[in-house]
Design a protein around this motif. Structure first.
Motif, short mmCIF file in Angstrom:
data_model
loop_
_atom_site.label_atom_id
_atom_site.label_comp_id
_atom_site.label_asym_id
_atom_site.label_seq_id
_atom_site.Cartn_x
_atom_site.Cartn_y
_atom_site.Cartn_z
N VAL A 128 36.58 44.58 36.05
CA VAL A 128 35.56 45.47 36.77
C VAL A 128 35.76 45.85 38.10
CG1 VAL A 128 32.99 46.16 36.77
CG2 VAL A 128 33.94 44.67 34.78
N ASP A 129 36.18 46.98 38.47
CA ASP A 129 36.59 47.34 39.86
C ASP A 129 37.40 46.25 40.67
OD1 ASP A 129 34.72 49.43 39.99
OD2 ASP A 129 33.05 48.37 40.48
N GLY A 130 38.29 45.75 39.72
CA GLY A 130 39.27 45.00 40.26
C GLY A 130 38.96 43.48 40.26
N GLU A 131 37.93 43.15 39.65
CA GLU A 131 37.96 41.86 39.68
C GLU A 131 37.94 41.29 38.07
OE1 GLU A 131 34.12 39.95 41.30
OE2 GLU A 131 34.04 38.60 39.75
N LYS A 132 38.99 40.25 37.70
CA LYS A 132 39.06 39.90 36.22
C LYS A 132 38.03 38.89 35.75
CE LYS A 132 44.08 40.49 36.16
NZ LYS A 132 44.69 40.62 37.43
N ARG A 147 31.72 52.13 36.86
CA ARG A 147 32.63 51.07 37.15
C ARG A 147 33.95 51.22 36.63
NH1 ARG A 147 29.02 46.86 38.71
NH2 ARG A 147 30.65 45.79 39.70
N TRP A 148 34.83 51.22 37.51
CA TRP A 148 36.21 51.15 37.03
C TRP A 148 36.66 49.90 36.17
CZ3 TRP A 148 39.15 55.67 37.21
CH2 TRP A 148 38.81 56.20 38.41
N HIS A 149 37.11 50.23 34.86
CA HIS A 149 37.61 48.75 34.17
C HIS A 149 38.78 49.05 33.32
CE1 HIS A 149 34.81 51.62 31.58
NE2 HIS A 149 35.55 51.22 30.69
N ASP A 150 39.59 47.97 33.26
CA ASP A 150 40.77 47.89 32.39
C ASP A 150 40.94 46.50 31.85
OD1 ASP A 150 41.56 47.87 35.63
OD2 ASP A 150 42.58 46.01 34.55
N HIS A 151 41.63 46.49 30.76
CA HIS A 151 41.99 45.45 29.98
C HIS A 151 43.34 44.87 29.86
CE1 HIS A 151 37.78 46.11 28.65
NE2 HIS A 151 38.21 47.32 28.23
N GLY A 152 43.53 43.74 30.09
CA GLY A 152 44.91 43.18 29.80
C GLY A 152 45.00 42.04 29.15
N HIS A 153 46.18 41.51 28.67
CA HIS A 153 46.14 40.29 27.71
C HIS A 153 47.64 39.70 28.07
CE1 HIS A 153 46.18 37.37 25.09
NE2 HIS A 153 45.98 37.92 23.76
N ARG A 180 40.06 58.95 34.58
CA ARG A 180 40.97 57.88 34.44
C ARG A 180 41.69 57.94 35.92
NH1 ARG A 180 45.04 57.81 29.31
NH2 ARG A 180 46.13 56.36 30.68
N LEU A 181 41.77 56.62 36.19
CA LEU A 181 42.81 55.92 37.53
C LEU A 181 44.18 56.54 37.38
CD1 LEU A 181 41.74 54.49 39.79
CD2 LEU A 181 42.92 52.52 38.82
N PHE A 186 43.44 48.70 37.92
CA PHE A 186 42.68 48.83 39.40
C PHE A 186 43.26 47.67 40.25
CE2 PHE A 186 39.59 48.89 42.52
CZ PHE A 186 39.04 50.06 42.45
N PRO A 187 43.72 47.88 41.40
CA PRO A 187 44.44 46.87 42.42
C PRO A 187 43.39 45.51 42.61
CG PRO A 187 43.85 48.92 43.74
CD PRO A 187 43.76 49.10 42.05
N GLU A 188 43.72 44.53 42.33
CA GLU A 188 42.92 43.28 42.63
C GLU A 188 42.00 43.28 43.77
OE1 GLU A 188 44.12 40.14 40.42
OE2 GLU A 188 42.79 38.44 41.59
N GLN A 189 40.78 43.13 43.57
CA GLN A 189 39.73 43.27 44.94
C GLN A 189 39.30 41.90 44.88
OE1 GLN A 189 39.14 46.13 46.58
NE2 GLN A 189 40.92 46.55 45.29
#
Ligand code: GTQ
Length: 350
Positions: A128-132, A147-153, A180-181, A186-189
């Protein structure tokens, strides 16, 4: 219209309706009883999904389309009374999302708010906004609106979670925006867990830059199972169960003490083995997930068997009773907070 009219007046009224229709004018007296009902008559139906069935179809979709191709690889749980609406209640959406090792679900943001409730797997994250937030079974994770959000595995094995969103409500308000970004992530914040350290301990930061970040009133976004299950077990060890809820706790927004997000409320319950609740109705439409145990739920007289992972929807003003065979743990989300703000929340107990 229930009043008696002679044939002549009926014919003249029918003629008047024909003349008015092109002007977009309609007689209220023909529809008033449908508009102002003595009690809610939800078009949504009580419904049950078995986790095994959803899982089988979801894993098959994983063979056919990647998370990146799909943007979000999700099977929508559609209420049988709301065909084509991508809705589980008139105000809420539910879907089961799959992410496989090495995949990402690209970064976007939108005016819909979402919660994720982890069904199985580990090692994946929601950022969420670059915080995993790394996700474990039965963790609650929020992606509040805007809020910007992405998922990864980066881990192993399939990861499946429930997406609960306010999509139908936002559609009703005609308030939907999304973008979309350019980058997939999102870069890690901030380091994973840093928001939880500031807001997840019943405290909040004082006079630091951390207090001033733009989180639109919803700072905390990770409620781990390890914490909520401990709180619920402690409660169950110290109180007699409520006749309608058993042992129950609501997740709170630490910034204001209200529901986790303005449009979605969430909570958990524990019913001891053999416990049967009274019948309860309320205007909230609720989606329930079986976290542990087994039993059954009776909604409007229809009984549905419950096993771990099963999902049930109880529409507004449906009459609901729970029975635990083995100790039954439940998670639920609903529109209760919205109804309370609008002075529309009502419940009755039998
Ligand atoms: O992860 O943003 O199940 O936008 C449906 C719509 C998930 C998401 C869904 C969404 C998302």
């Amino acid at each position: 219209m229930s009043i008696m009219l002679d044939n002549d007046r009926k014919a003249q009224l029918a003629h008047l309706y024909d003349e008015m229709r092109p002007e977009h004018l309609y007689p209220l007296w023909e529809v008033l009883a449908k508009l102002v009902v003595p009690q809610p008559q939800s078009p949504a139906e009580p419904a049950h999904w078995s986790y095994d069935t959803i899982r089988r179809h979801l894993l098959r979709s994983g063979d056919l389309i990647s998370a990146e191709e799909a943007e979000r690889r999700v099977l929508i749980l559609e209420n049988p009374g709301l065909p084509g609406q991508s809705a589980i209640t008139p105000r809420l959406y539910a879907g089961l999302q799959l992410i496989l090792p090495g995949e990402i679900a690209p970064c976007h943001r939108h005016s819909q708010s979402a919660l994720r409730f982890v069904m199985e797997g580990e090692g994946a994250y929601t950022a969420v906004d670059g915080e995993k937030a790394f996700m474990n079974p039965f963790d609650l994770i929020l992606t509040p609106n805007g809020r910007w959000h992405d998922h990864g595995h980066p881990g192993k094995g399939p990861m499946i979670w429930l997406d609960g969103l306010d999509i139908p409500l936002v559609r009703y308000f005609d308030a939907g925006f999304a973008d979309r970004l350019e980058e997939p992530t999102f870069p890690e914040q901030a380091a994973p867990g840093s928001t939880r350290m500031r807001f997840g301990r019943n405290m909040r930061p004082v006079r630091s830059a951390a207090a001033a970040t733009d989180v639109r009133g919803v700072p905390l976004f990770h409620y781990p199972y390890a914490e909520w299950s401990e709180a619920l077990a402690a409660l169950a060890g110290h109180e007699t169960p409520d006749p309608w809820f058993g042992h129950a706790l609501e997740f709170l927004n630490p910034a204001d003490g209200g529901p986790v997000m303005p449009t979605i409320s969430a909570g958990v319950r524990l019913l001891p083995a053999g416990f049967e609740t009274g019948l309860r109705r309320s205007t909230e439409g609720a989606v329930h997930v079986v976290v542990e145990g087994s039993g059954e739920v009776e909604i409007d007289g229809e009984t549905m068997a419950l096993e771990q992972g099963d999902i049930v929807v109880a529409p507004s003003w449906s009459s609901t009773r729970w029975r635990a065979r083995k100790r039954l743990g439940l998670f639920a989300y609903s529109d209760r907070g919205v109804l309370e703000k609008l002075n529309l929340f009502k419940e009755s107990f039998e």
